[in-house]
Design a protein around this motif. Structure first.
Motif, short mmCIF file in Angstrom:
data_model
loop_
_atom_site.label_atom_id
_atom_site.label_comp_id
_atom_site.label_asym_id
_atom_site.label_seq_id
_atom_site.Cartn_x
_atom_site.Cartn_y
_atom_site.Cartn_z
N SER A 576 -22.39 -62.64 37.51
CA SER A 576 -21.89 -62.77 36.04
C SER A 576 -20.26 -62.73 36.28
O SER A 576 -19.19 -62.99 35.43
CB SER A 576 -21.82 -61.55 35.30
OG SER A 576 -21.38 -60.16 36.13
N LEU A 577 -19.60 -62.61 37.57
CA LEU A 577 -18.37 -62.66 38.06
C LEU A 577 -17.90 -64.15 38.04
O LEU A 577 -16.56 -64.16 37.36
CB LEU A 577 -18.09 -62.11 39.22
CG LEU A 577 -16.65 -61.30 39.47
CD1 LEU A 577 -16.42 -60.24 38.51
CD2 LEU A 577 -16.88 -60.67 41.08
N HIS A 578 -18.60 -65.15 38.39
CA HIS A 578 -17.91 -66.42 38.51
C HIS A 578 -18.22 -67.30 37.16
O HIS A 578 -18.17 -68.34 37.43
CB HIS A 578 -18.82 -67.11 39.65
CG HIS A 578 -18.21 -66.35 40.97
ND1 HIS A 578 -17.09 -65.53 41.17
CD2 HIS A 578 -19.00 -65.81 41.82
CE1 HIS A 578 -16.94 -65.17 42.61
NE2 HIS A 578 -18.05 -65.35 42.72
N ARG A 579 -18.38 -66.71 36.00
CA ARG A 579 -18.36 -67.69 34.96
C ARG A 579 -17.21 -68.07 34.40
O ARG A 579 -16.18 -67.23 34.63
CB ARG A 579 -19.36 -66.55 33.91
CG ARG A 579 -20.69 -66.46 34.33
CD ARG A 579 -21.35 -65.73 33.33
NE ARG A 579 -20.87 -65.91 31.83
CZ ARG A 579 -21.03 -65.08 30.91
NH1 ARG A 579 -22.00 -64.25 30.94
NH2 ARG A 579 -20.45 -65.22 29.62
N PRO A 580 -17.14 -69.01 33.83
CA PRO A 580 -15.79 -69.79 33.50
C PRO A 580 -15.53 -69.04 32.09
O PRO A 580 -15.39 -69.69 31.08
CB PRO A 580 -16.06 -71.26 33.13
CG PRO A 580 -17.66 -71.18 32.78
CD PRO A 580 -18.17 -70.12 33.60
N ASP A 581 -14.90 -67.73 32.17
CA ASP A 581 -14.74 -66.99 30.76
C ASP A 581 -13.69 -66.08 31.24
O ASP A 581 -13.86 -65.24 32.18
CB ASP A 581 -16.08 -66.41 30.39
CG ASP A 581 -15.86 -65.47 29.07
OD1 ASP A 581 -14.82 -65.25 28.82
OD2 ASP A 581 -17.05 -65.08 28.60
N PHE A 582 -12.64 -65.74 30.43
CA PHE A 582 -11.62 -64.72 30.81
C PHE A 582 -12.11 -63.31 30.87
O PHE A 582 -11.66 -62.42 31.07
CB PHE A 582 -10.54 -64.85 29.90
CG PHE A 582 -10.40 -64.79 28.51
CD1 PHE A 582 -10.34 -63.32 28.11
CD2 PHE A 582 -11.25 -65.60 27.42
CE1 PHE A 582 -10.70 -62.92 26.64
CE2 PHE A 582 -11.32 -65.20 26.35
CZ PHE A 582 -10.96 -64.05 25.88
N ARG A 583 -13.43 -63.31 30.08
CA ARG A 583 -13.94 -61.87 29.98
C ARG A 583 -15.03 -61.79 31.12
O ARG A 583 -15.67 -60.76 31.07
CB ARG A 583 -14.74 -61.69 28.51
CG ARG A 583 -13.87 -61.61 27.44
CD ARG A 583 -14.78 -61.05 26.14
NE ARG A 583 -13.91 -61.00 25.21
CZ ARG A 583 -13.59 -61.86 24.20
NH1 ARG A 583 -13.92 -63.12 24.32
NH2 ARG A 583 -12.86 -61.53 23.20
N ALA A 584 -14.90 -62.35 32.30
CA ALA A 584 -16.03 -62.49 33.31
C ALA A 584 -15.87 -60.83 34.01
O ALA A 584 -16.88 -60.27 34.19
CB ALA A 584 -16.03 -63.51 34.32
N ALA A 585 -14.65 -60.61 34.20
CA ALA A 585 -14.59 -59.34 34.90
C ALA A 585 -14.93 -58.17 34.18
O ALA A 585 -15.58 -57.27 34.62
CB ALA A 585 -13.09 -59.15 35.25
N GLU A 586 -14.57 -58.24 32.87
CA GLU A 586 -14.99 -57.00 31.92
C GLU A 586 -16.56 -57.08 32.00
O GLU A 586 -17.08 -55.75 32.01
CB GLU A 586 -14.30 -57.30 30.33
CG GLU A 586 -14.72 -56.19 29.62
CD GLU A 586 -14.26 -56.64 28.06
OE1 GLU A 586 -13.54 -57.36 27.81
OE2 GLU A 586 -14.52 -55.76 27.19
N ARG A 587 -17.09 -57.93 31.62
CA ARG A 587 -18.58 -58.37 31.49
C ARG A 587 -19.11 -57.49 32.58
O ARG A 587 -20.23 -56.78 32.71
CB ARG A 587 -18.97 -59.64 31.41
CG ARG A 587 -18.69 -60.12 30.14
CD ARG A 587 -19.86 -60.25 29.12
NE ARG A 587 -19.43 -60.89 27.89
CZ ARG A 587 -18.84 -60.16 26.99
NH1 ARG A 587 -18.49 -58.86 27.05
NH2 ARG A 587 -18.35 -60.75 25.89
N THR A 588 -18.74 -58.02 33.85
CA THR A 588 -19.42 -57.70 35.34
C THR A 588 -19.28 -55.98 35.34
O THR A 588 -20.10 -55.40 35.64
CB THR A 588 -18.64 -58.12 36.31
OG1 THR A 588 -18.73 -59.59 36.14
CG2 THR A 588 -19.18 -57.76 37.79
N PHE A 589 -18.08 -55.49 34.98
CA PHE A 589 -17.67 -54.26 35.08
C PHE A 589 -18.65 -53.41 34.06
O PHE A 589 -19.46 -52.60 34.42
CB PHE A 589 -16.33 -53.64 34.62
CG PHE A 589 -16.13 -52.05 34.72
CD1 PHE A 589 -15.98 -51.48 35.66
CD2 PHE A 589 -16.14 -51.53 33.25
CE1 PHE A 589 -15.86 -50.15 35.68
CE2 PHE A 589 -16.19 -50.22 33.28
CZ PHE A 589 -15.67 -49.53 34.32
#
Ligand code: ADP
Ligand code: ZN
Length: 742
Positions: A576-589
């Motif tokens: 989920s970290l490497h998705r092209p989305d500025f929310r990727a980090a938030e989502r992963t957390f």
């Protein structure tokens, strides 16, 4: 005669974003109300619509008349109608689309209705001996049916006919002769009919729960504050707070809506509500039949059910005297509807709260950055529950660096040694393990090791996933499936050996069987839960200890509570970290924290093992330290610098069509026309190819707008869209406060 105005304003289901004036015929004066469904002449035929208001005169000289009224009741309450209009306005959706969204199809459509059954009861003549004698002689079969009825009591027509080995027509014949009466009975379909729920009593609250409940009660009684963010770690007892707050409302005659992500609407959740409140709880979810949904909706509308639990569309449930709306797991992206109207149920809940003057509680262990920011700037109040119930400890989270693991082993493995050892220990101690991987199937790609050819969907720009159970290649975007080619189809290659790259849940399950032949392993993902009830069965098996290891996608990440589950493994956190989305980090957390929260909810302390190739990523490190606050502060700073939400609102336009050239041409033209209408604060980019550049045969482009206020974008967009004519094979979809940018 009544003094109802002579003209009604009607939203027609088929019309493009307009309201129309219709004359109210004499016979309907005084009987129409806002929200009533009507049939009106429209164009050369007729259409269904809803009355949304009244007026005394119209600027149109020759008005058509409303033909008829459907049903007697208003289907949409005035408040819900107001909400629909807000949605149409805020999310730039046609108003009739918004009205359709607030009314379930099961209620709106003519075909759906109560299930009606014909009930047969004996009539006067059946007590007349002479008449009976004659019947026995002339129509013995009818006589048999009548005897069954007289001895067994009232029966349904179809049942009676079957029992008497005769036809329904024969039973109807009895009615004509005056022996029986047949009447229509509505039978309610109760989706929970076969289940028994043990009654539960309110628990004695922990101090942190008591404090949170006090805040919520005050909000319900005074609307001060109107919105509360309940930030409580997993296992802190949020649900008990919701239950007692709802009870507080019920005592004052006020109902409640409890929103949960569809995926979290498990039998366990329903059980907790039914156990506390009995059948005043209505459940709405997508697995109900149309009939069940219709009946549940009417139970709410009539006030027989006062509490509604359901996924995002339940925010529109016609609960009267609403006292509280709870949005559980408020950070969940599934609250956003992915088709028009593209509303976010969490935000709609806050708006409905304001309109209905009821309290709103947003609950989560990992609130969305938007909500966290709303607390920071004083829009929402905060209630925090930082400890687990009974002071059970939070699990220990260990991060395993898979790069080192690969070096040590000379090749990349699906399981690290740490994870294998940890699972083994659990199996030996008869404790349970959950393994999480957010990708189904066996392998995420089929690669030719010789030439590097990757099997891709012909219609979408993604690699095909290999599914072993069906032995085929499947596209997760369009669902197309293909057989695995015998040889590499790349020109000039033809190599017969393929390599499976990447793992999915199916492969994890197979490897587990090899590693632990005696362990009982089950898998839960959308492939293994296609049958009705399988979801329930898999979770039931796990709960009763008949499964040692449960492998699953995000389906297993949410809201489940198993006391004997002491190990959670995240197979590949980078996904989920490497998705092209500025929310990727938030989502992963959020995902890691949620998954980790499943472990150690009983007496034994839990352990979580996170496998990753980027062990030092801030999202992974913060999740390891269970440091929500720290992560959000850091993330907030990053977003502020980049000018991303929550510091701006984001509107995404997706252009789709079979011709790339037409899309870019029309897209450029549209941008050119929109630009002069925009305030300088609005930033615009595009049209650019979307991360998912092709889907289902269509090319996809995006135009992105950002600005501090949505109105700065939606106003000009509405104007530009109204004036713009897209080519017939270019579709444009507008997504306000877009969450997914694929
Ligand atoms: P959350 O929703 O915050 O993850 P839950 O509401 O599921 O937490 O609570 C976790 C467990 O603790 C549940 O089994 C619940 O019945 C139990 N629990 C909650 N509150 C109390 C309490 N005050 N006393 C005892 N047990 C409680
Ligand atoms: Zn495809």
């Amino acid at each position: 005669m009544s003094d109802q105005p002579a003209i009604a304003r009607v939203i027609v289901e088929v019309a493009r974003n307009r309201e129309f004036d219709y004359r109210i015929p004499e016979r309907l004066r005084g009987t129409l109300s806002v929200g009533v469904q009507v049939i009106v002449p429209f164009g050369h035929s007729e259409a269904r619509g809803y009355v949304v208001g009244f007026k005394d005169s119209s600027t149109f000289a020759r008005l058509k008349e409303i033909r008829e009224m459907v049903g007697r009741q208003a289907l949409v309450g005035e408040n819900v109608l107001k909400l629909a209009r807000w949605i149409a306005d805020y999310y730039l959706a046609p108003v009739e689309t918004a009205v359709r969204a607030v009314l379930p199809g099961a209620v709106r459509n003519k075909g759906a209705g109560y299930q009606e059954r014909l009930q047969v009861v004996p009539a006067a003549l059946s007590h007349d001996e002479a008449a009976m004698q004659q019947l026995r002689k002339r129509a013995p079969k009818q006589a048999v049916a009548l005897d069954i009825l007289l001895s067994g009591g009232p029966a349904f027509l179809s049942h009676l006919a079957r029992a008497a080995h005769t036809s329904p027509a024969a039973v109807r014949g009895l009615e004509q002769k005056g022996f029986v009466q047949i009447s229509r009975q509505t039978a309610e379909r109760d989706p929970l009919a076969q289940q028994v729920f043990l009654r539960t009593e309110p628990l004695t609250l922990m101090p942190q729960q008591a404090a949170a409940l006090a805040q919520v009660k005050q909000s319900m009684d005074t609307l001060q504050p109107p919105v509360i963010l309940l930030y409580g770690v997993t296992g802190s007892g949020k649900t008990e707070v919701y239950l007692q707050a709802i009870q507080h409302g019920l005592k004052r005659g006020r109902g409640a809506i409890m929103l949960v992500p569809e995926i979290a609407l498990t039998p366990q959740t329903i059980e907790r509500f039914r156990g506390r409140f009995g059948d005043t709880v209505a459940v709405l979810h997508s697995r109900l039949s149309t009939g069940e949904r219709h009946d549940e909706w009417h139970r709410i509308q009539d006030g027989r059910a006062r509490i509604v639990i359901g996924p995002r569309s339940a925010v529109f449930a016609p609960v009267r005297d609403l006292g509280l709306i709870v949005v559980d797991e408020e950070h969940e992206p599934s609250y956003k509807q992915e088709e028009a109207p593209r509303y976010n149920a969490r935000d709609v809940a806050v708006v409905r709260g304001r309109m209905d003057r009821c309290a709103v509680v947003l609950g989560s262990a990992t609130p969305a950055l938007e909500s966290f920011y709303n607390v920071r700037r004083g829009k929402y109040a905060l209630a925090a529950m930082p400890a687990r119930v009974d002071h059970r400890q939070m699990p220990v989270i260990r991060v395993v660096d898979m790069r080192i693991e690969a070096e040590r082993e000379g090749q990349a493995h699906v399981f690290s040694r740490e994870l294998i050892e940890a699972i083994k220990a659990r199996i030996e101690r008869a404790e349970q393990t959950m393994l999480f991987l957010n990708r189904r199937g066996y392998a995420s790609a089929l690669i030719c090791p010789k030439c590097g050819y990757v099997a891709e969907c012909t219609q979408c720009s993604v690699a095909l996933t290999y599914h072993k159970a069906t032995d085929e290649l499947l596209c997760h975007i369009c669902g197309a499936h293909r057989r695995v080619p015998a040889r590499c189809p790349a020109p000039g290659c033809g190599d017969p050996a393929f390599r499976f790259a990447g793992v999915g849940t199916e492969r994890v399950e197979i490897i587990l069987h090899k590693l632990f032949p005696f362990a009982r392993v089950q898998r839960m993902d959308s492939d293994s839960t296609t049958q009705k009830g399988s979801h329930r069965r898999i979770l039931g098996d796990f709960r009763t200890g008949q499964t040692d290891v449960l492998v699953g996608t995000q389906m297993i990440a949410k809201g489940l509570h198993f006391p004997n589950l002491t190990l959670v493994g995240v197979v590949f956190a980078d996904l989920s970290l490497h998705r092209p989305d500025f929310r990727a980090a938030e989502r992963t957390f959020q995902l890691l924290t949620q998954v980790a929260g499943r472990a150690g909810r009983g007496e034994i302390k839990g352990e979580v093992i996170v496998q990753t190739y980027t062990p030092h990523h801030p999202a992974i490190q913060a999740a390891r330290r269970l440091d929500y606050q720290g992560f959000m502060d850091q993330e907030l700073e990053a977003r502020r610098e980049l000018g991303y939400p929550p510091f701006t609102h984001l509107v995404g336009l997706t252009l789709k069509g079979p011709s790339e050239q037409k899309i870019t041409f029309a897209g450029d033209l549209f941008v050119k026309q929109l630009k002069p209408l925009l305030d300088p604060q609005v930033q615009m980019a595009g049209p650019l190819p979307a991360p998912l550049a092709r889907a289902k045969g269509d090319f996809r482009y995006q135009i992105l707008l950002r600005a501090p206020q949505t109105k700065q974008m939606t106003g000009p967009l509405r104007q530009a869209l109204a004036a713009f004519q897209w080519p017939p094979d270019v579709a444009c979809a507008v997504d306000v406060d877009a969450l997914s940018l694929t």
